[in-house]
Design a protein around this motif. Sequence first.
Motif, short mmCIF file in Angstrom:
data_model
loop_
_atom_site.label_atom_id
_atom_site.label_comp_id
_atom_site.label_asym_id
_atom_site.label_seq_id
_atom_site.Cartn_x
_atom_site.Cartn_y
_atom_site.Cartn_z
N TYR A 66 0.85 -1.18 0.00
CA TYR A 66 0.00 0.00 0.00
C TYR A 66 0.89 1.23 0.00
O TYR A 66 1.72 1.41 0.91
N THR A 120 -5.16 -5.97 -11.26
CA THR A 120 -6.06 -4.82 -11.18
C THR A 120 -5.52 -3.85 -10.14
O THR A 120 -5.37 -4.21 -8.97
N TRP A 121 -5.25 -2.62 -10.57
CA TRP A 121 -4.73 -1.59 -9.70
C TRP A 121 -5.82 -0.56 -9.42
O TRP A 121 -6.70 -0.34 -10.24
N GLN A 122 -5.72 0.08 -8.26
CA GLN A 122 -6.75 1.04 -7.85
C GLN A 122 -6.10 2.25 -7.19
O GLN A 122 -5.14 2.12 -6.42
N ASP A 153 -7.12 5.49 -4.84
CA ASP A 153 -8.12 6.04 -3.92
C ASP A 153 -7.62 7.35 -3.34
O ASP A 153 -6.41 7.51 -3.11
N ARG A 211 -13.36 8.46 2.05
CA ARG A 211 -13.03 8.22 0.64
C ARG A 211 -13.85 9.15 -0.23
O ARG A 211 -15.07 9.22 -0.13
N THR A 237 -9.95 2.63 -11.30
CA THR A 237 -9.56 1.21 -11.23
C THR A 237 -9.34 0.72 -12.65
O THR A 237 -10.19 0.93 -13.52
N ARG A 265 -3.86 6.94 -2.13
CA ARG A 265 -3.45 5.54 -1.89
C ARG A 265 -3.46 4.78 -3.20
O ARG A 265 -4.44 4.82 -3.95
N THR A 322 -2.61 0.92 -4.80
CA THR A 322 -2.36 -0.48 -4.47
C THR A 322 -2.99 -1.37 -5.53
O THR A 322 -3.81 -0.92 -6.35
N VAL A 323 -2.60 -2.64 -5.50
CA VAL A 323 -3.19 -3.64 -6.37
C VAL A 323 -4.27 -4.37 -5.60
O VAL A 323 -4.10 -4.68 -4.42
N VAL A 324 -5.41 -4.58 -6.22
CA VAL A 324 -6.55 -5.18 -5.52
C VAL A 324 -6.87 -6.58 -5.99
O VAL A 324 -7.61 -7.31 -5.32
N ASP A 325 -6.32 -6.98 -7.12
CA ASP A 325 -6.60 -8.33 -7.62
C ASP A 325 -5.47 -8.77 -8.53
O ASP A 325 -5.13 -8.06 -9.50
#
Length: 303
Positions: A88, A119-121, A123, A131, A140, A178, A180-183
């Motif tokens: 993160y 998959t990157w996101q 936020d 948020r 995303t 922020r 990060t990668v979520v998947d």
Amino acid sequence: MTALRVLPGRVPNGSVLTGRVLASLVMAGAALLGAAGVAAAESPTPTSGASGPDGGAEAPTEAGTSFRTATALSPGQRATADASTGDYLYWVVPLDQGQRATVKATVKLPKAARHGRATWQLDVYDGLRRRQSCRYGAQTRAAAQDADSVELSCALRTVRGWAEPWANDPLPGSYYVRLTVVDLPQTDLGLPVHAEVRADTADAGGAAAVDGALTAPLVPGAGAATPQDDATPQGDATPRGDASGSPDRPAALAEPDGGWSAGWWSDRWVWTAVGGLLAALAGIGGYSLTRGSGRPSRVPPGA
């Protein structure tokens, strides 16, 4: 008794006076419009390059791993960070009222063989860690297995000077970014990546101004009742924080270029004055058109 006779050449006529008044008002309106143009020209504009607004601060080359350790970022700076897939990454940027921020991030993926799409996101959170939604942008995005990089963006709403307690409006203060990668496949965790983040701001102008302002911007430590140093019990030589002994407190966050806004001035004051001036011009023009020549038509010229 001698009758008073009014000569035709001396009949009072207000056309000359009306023309002078109109000319004066037009000149005043031009001056106000010029002031409005100067105010618009002096509004904050996005900065470019790796340096900060003052031209001397270098862009950060690392990112934090939590809200409290977020790396300070100035608007217009391009921050970079080398990390591992699954980390993160946090940055914090100051936003003042009347600003519209657009956050962009680019993640350069490793060249090593990957086992699937990731998959990157991106936020964005405000000073209350709420948020914030994006007006537009690819917040995303999924990167194919053979992709070299992935780009994300988030255009935030206009920062307001104040809001109702139940509202989720963005307020002046610190904004946390922020990334990060979520998947992704579990076997791809830990691969090295290179991230680039940039937050550009633009002034929304007086159309987005509101009456009212916060007592203080929402920045880290603004709500603390006592200093952080007083929180350490007596007799404990090591401050509470991370394993290295340094206290776990947020990094110092610089103010926006020019300081925080006072909350009362906007260019809509100038446009309000211009609107009043135009209304006065319309009233004087209408009066000059309907008042006539000043002599009733039934009175003979030589009377």
